[in-house]
Design an enzyme around this catalytic site. Structure first.
Site, PDB file in Angstrom:
ATOM      1  N   GLY A  22       1.028 -32.806 -28.363  1.00 35.05           N
ATOM      2  CA  GLY A  22       0.709 -31.701 -28.837  1.00 35.05           C
ATOM      3  C   GLY A  22       1.653 -31.565 -30.403  1.00 35.05           C
ATOM      4  CB  VAL A  24       6.345 -28.247 -30.009  1.00 35.81           C
ATOM      5  CG1 VAL A  24       7.809 -28.394 -29.628  1.00 35.81           C
ATOM      6  CG2 VAL A  24       5.928 -27.123 -30.921  1.00 35.81           C
ATOM      7  CE1 TYR A  72      -7.209 -23.422 -20.467  1.00 37.60           C
ATOM      8  CE2 TYR A  72      -6.423 -21.740 -22.339  1.00 37.60           C
ATOM      9  CZ  TYR A  72      -7.378 -22.229 -21.589  1.00 37.60           C
ATOM     10  OH  TYR A  72      -8.853 -22.067 -21.666  1.00 37.60           O
ATOM     11  CB  THR A 112       3.961 -17.172 -26.970  1.00 35.69           C
ATOM     12  OG1 THR A 112       3.383 -16.639 -27.979  1.00 35.69           O
ATOM     13  CG2 THR A 112       3.522 -16.442 -25.632  1.00 35.69           C
ATOM     14  CE1 TYR A 136      -0.661 -19.738 -24.759  1.00 32.56           C
ATOM     15  CE2 TYR A 136       0.038 -17.746 -26.198  1.00 32.56           C
ATOM     16  CZ  TYR A 136       0.123 -19.066 -25.949  1.00 32.56           C
ATOM     17  OH  TYR A 136       1.094 -19.885 -26.480  1.00 32.56           O
ATOM     18  CE  LYS A 140       3.931 -20.182 -23.103  1.00 34.23           C
ATOM     19  NZ  LYS A 140       4.103 -21.811 -23.167  1.00 34.23           N
ATOM     20  CD1 TRP A 161       1.902 -16.039 -35.119  1.00 36.90           C
ATOM     21  CD2 TRP A 161       1.696 -15.961 -37.359  1.00 36.90           C
ATOM     22  NE1 TRP A 161       1.726 -14.971 -35.353  1.00 36.90           N
ATOM     23  CE2 TRP A 161       1.391 -14.839 -36.672  1.00 36.90           C
ATOM     24  CE3 TRP A 161       1.503 -16.119 -38.639  1.00 36.90           C
ATOM     25  CZ2 TRP A 161       0.872 -13.573 -37.438  1.00 36.90           C
ATOM     26  CZ3 TRP A 161       1.235 -15.043 -39.394  1.00 36.90           C
ATOM     27  CH2 TRP A 161       0.667 -13.727 -38.756  1.00 36.90           C
TER      28      TRP A 161
HETATM   29  N1  LIG Z   1       0.479 -22.877 -31.058  1.00 31.71           N
HETATM   30  C1  LIG Z   1       1.193 -21.917 -31.474  1.00 31.71           C
HETATM   31  O1  LIG Z   1       0.789 -21.029 -32.401  1.00 31.71           O
HETATM   32  C2  LIG Z   1       2.035 -21.243 -30.494  1.00 31.71           C
HETATM   33  C3  LIG Z   1       2.836 -19.973 -30.864  1.00 31.71           C
HETATM   34  C4  LIG Z   1       4.018 -19.600 -30.098  1.00 31.71           C
HETATM   35  C5  LIG Z   1       4.286 -20.450 -28.852  1.00 31.71           C
HETATM   36  N2  LIG Z   1       3.627 -21.540 -28.593  1.00 31.71           N
HETATM   37  C6  LIG Z   1       3.934 -22.439 -27.334  1.00 31.71           C
HETATM   38  O2  LIG Z   1       4.760 -23.409 -27.976  1.00 31.71           O
HETATM   39  C7  LIG Z   1       4.695 -24.618 -27.178  1.00 31.71           C
HETATM   40  C8  LIG Z   1       4.089 -25.795 -27.883  1.00 31.71           C
HETATM   41  O3  LIG Z   1       2.588 -25.310 -28.424  1.00 31.71           O
HETATM   42  P1  LIG Z   1       1.858 -26.397 -29.402  1.00 31.71           P
HETATM   43  O4  LIG Z   1       1.296 -25.761 -30.306  1.00 31.71           O
HETATM   44  O5  LIG Z   1       2.780 -27.609 -29.702  1.00 31.71           O
HETATM   45  O6  LIG Z   1       0.726 -26.589 -28.396  1.00 31.71           O
HETATM   46  P2  LIG Z   1      -0.381 -27.830 -28.670  1.00 31.71           P
HETATM   47  O7  LIG Z   1      -0.254 -28.411 -29.909  1.00 31.71           O
HETATM   48  O8  LIG Z   1      -1.786 -27.009 -28.307  1.00 31.71           O
HETATM   49  O9  LIG Z   1      -0.111 -28.829 -27.492  1.00 31.71           O
HETATM   50  C9  LIG Z   1      -0.210 -28.625 -25.919  1.00 31.71           C
HETATM   51  C10 LIG Z   1      -0.068 -29.797 -25.335  1.00 31.71           C
HETATM   52  O10 LIG Z   1      -0.111 -29.333 -24.012  1.00 31.71           O
HETATM   53  C11 LIG Z   1      -0.854 -30.504 -23.227  1.00 31.71           C
HETATM   54  N3  LIG Z   1      -1.585 -29.961 -22.287  1.00 31.71           N
HETATM   55  C12 LIG Z   1      -2.547 -28.876 -22.072  1.00 31.71           C
HETATM   56  N4  LIG Z   1      -2.907 -28.818 -20.863  1.00 31.71           N
HETATM   57  C13 LIG Z   1      -2.386 -29.693 -20.158  1.00 31.71           C
HETATM   58  C14 LIG Z   1      -2.447 -30.249 -18.668  1.00 31.71           C
HETATM   59  N5  LIG Z   1      -3.154 -29.609 -17.857  1.00 31.71           N
HETATM   60  N6  LIG Z   1      -1.465 -31.192 -18.372  1.00 31.71           N
HETATM   61  C15 LIG Z   1      -0.622 -31.561 -19.375  1.00 31.71           C
HETATM   62  N7  LIG Z   1      -0.569 -31.437 -20.463  1.00 31.71           N
HETATM   63  C16 LIG Z   1      -1.535 -30.507 -20.979  1.00 31.71           C
HETATM   64  C17 LIG Z   1      -1.902 -31.039 -24.410  1.00 31.71           C
HETATM   65  O11 LIG Z   1      -2.474 -32.181 -24.119  1.00 31.71           O
HETATM   66  P3  LIG Z   1      -3.911 -32.538 -24.725  1.00 31.71           P
HETATM   67  O12 LIG Z   1      -3.580 -33.169 -25.905  1.00 31.71           O
HETATM   68  O13 LIG Z   1      -4.227 -33.822 -23.718  1.00 31.71           O
HETATM   69  O14 LIG Z   1      -4.755 -31.191 -24.686  1.00 31.71           O
HETATM   70  C18 LIG Z   1      -0.827 -30.991 -25.598  1.00 31.71           C
HETATM   71  O15 LIG Z   1      -0.067 -31.958 -25.527  1.00 31.71           O
HETATM   72  C19 LIG Z   1       3.479 -24.167 -26.127  1.00 31.71           C
HETATM   73  O16 LIG Z   1       4.567 -23.756 -24.744  1.00 31.71           O
HETATM   74  C20 LIG Z   1       2.849 -22.740 -26.473  1.00 31.71           C
HETATM   75  O17 LIG Z   1       2.586 -21.959 -25.644  1.00 31.71           O
HETATM   76  C21 LIG Z   1       2.868 -22.108 -29.224  1.00 31.71           C
END
Ligand SMILES: NC(=O)c1ccc[n+]([C@@H]2O[C@H](COP(=O)([O-])OP(=O)(O)OC[C@H]3O[C@@H](n4cnc5c(N)ncnc54)[C@H](OP(=O)(O)O)[C@@H]3O)[C@@H](O)[C@H]2O)c1
Length: 303
Positions: A22, A24, A72, A112, A136, A140, A161
């Protein structure tokens, strides 16, 4: 001679990192390497939707710290797949926490800004009432609660974001769309703090370093808000991305209200998070998103 040698290098610490593919997780996988033995897993090694596989994996690895960067994150798709989103975001973190308890580990987890409803007009603090508007956000929030219930030492870092040069990111989407279109309509009435995934990973390193020095200090555990400084709308963010990229000459950006861009999941109109608690507890400030965006665009992707 020894003063500069980080104290944690003398600790036989084992870190289990989930979500290594992912935004992060990819950054953490690089940045945490100096902190001890890092066991990074992807979905193939540990699928968080397979709840029964979580505890055996943790017992097998025997980590001192679990960092859960897996989630997710398909905000709109979650409306169609509430059970899967809830299993991965709501149930799995609690099971990870229970497993952490069995091996005596601490848990660091990310959450989040979407746990809030966006009706505030001042930055949300950790103790403010939550009221997610989407599946979502609900999933969370359920994850936060299930971790707290496990009764282990934990840190939940709520951020917002997130962007980076890899994976599904607003930054990459805008650059791609701008290379294909003369005009883009971008929402201008949702306000938040764009946060570079690498800034989150670097902050996690600082937090972990201090946490390890004083694991029993209550002010160093619980929920913390962690975002880059400053604020923007999606339109403002897109404008800044294009002004720092070659596409700025060609593509016009039209500001539109959320009502002109309906999505399956409702997003909060205002989701700024106050970093005050984090700054006081861990004594560092997050960088401004303008600066980190520049750094990100000129950086090498983590994965
Ligand atoms: N993106 C945002 O804007 C945002 C904002 C606020 C908070 N957050 C939180 O910050 C954290 C990191 O977000 P991010 O943007 O780095 O997320 P991301 O880029 O979407 O990455 C999600 C990761 O979770 C893995 N994953 C998904 N389903 C899975 C499963 N069933 N079993 C094991 N691994 C699984 C994905 O693997 P695959 O590569 O195999 O899919 C990927 O490695 C999360 O907790 C998210 O909720 C995100």
């Amino acid at each position: 001679m020894f003063a500069k040698y980080p104290f944690y290098k003398s600790l036989p610490m084992k870190i289990l990192l989930t979500g290594k593919t992912g935004q992060v997780g990819g950054e953490l996988n690089n940045i945490l390497k100096d902190m001890g033995e890092l066991v990074s897993v992807g979905r193939e090694q540990l699928d968080l939707s397979e709840i029964d596989s979580i505890e055996p994996a943790v017992l097998d690895i025997q980590p001192d710290i679990i960092i859960n960067a897996a989630a997710y994150t398909a905000v709109d798709k979650a409306e169609e797949e509430p059970e899967l989103a809830t299993t991965i975001n709501g149930v799995a973190p609690g099971v990870l926490a229970e497993a952490a308890k069995k091996v005596g580990a601490s848990l660091i987890h990310y959450s989040t800004d979407y746990v809030f409803d966006g009706r505030s007009d001042t930055p949300y603090r950790e103790e403010d009432a939550t009221c997610p508007l989407s599946i979502y956000g609900e999933s969370k929030l359920a994850g936060e609660k299930s971790i707290a219930e496990a009764g282990i030492p934990y840190l939940i870092l709520r951020t917002s974001w997130i962007y980076s040069l890899q994976g599904k990111s607003f930054l990459r989407t805008i650059k791609k769309l701008a290379s294909e279109n003369d005009m883009l309509r971008i929402v201008d009435d949702q306000i938040g703090a764009p946060t570079w995934a690498r800034s989150i990973a670097l902050a996690t390193h600082k937090i972990l370093e201090q946490y390890l020095r004083n694991k029993t200090e209550p002010s160093l555990s619980g929920i913390f808000h962690l975002t880059c400084q400053g604020k923007s709308s999606w339109h403002g963010f897109a404008k800044e991305i294009l002004s720092l990229s070659d596409a700025s000459q060609k593509t016009q950006l039209l500001p539109i209200p959320t009502s002109d861009y309906p999505t399956p999941a409702v997003r909060p109109l205002y989701s700024l998070l106050s970093n005050d608690k984090l700054e006081k507890a861990f004594a560092f400030k997050m960088p401004h998103w303008h600066d980190t965006l520049k750094d990100c665009i000129s950086s090498t992707p983590a994965i």
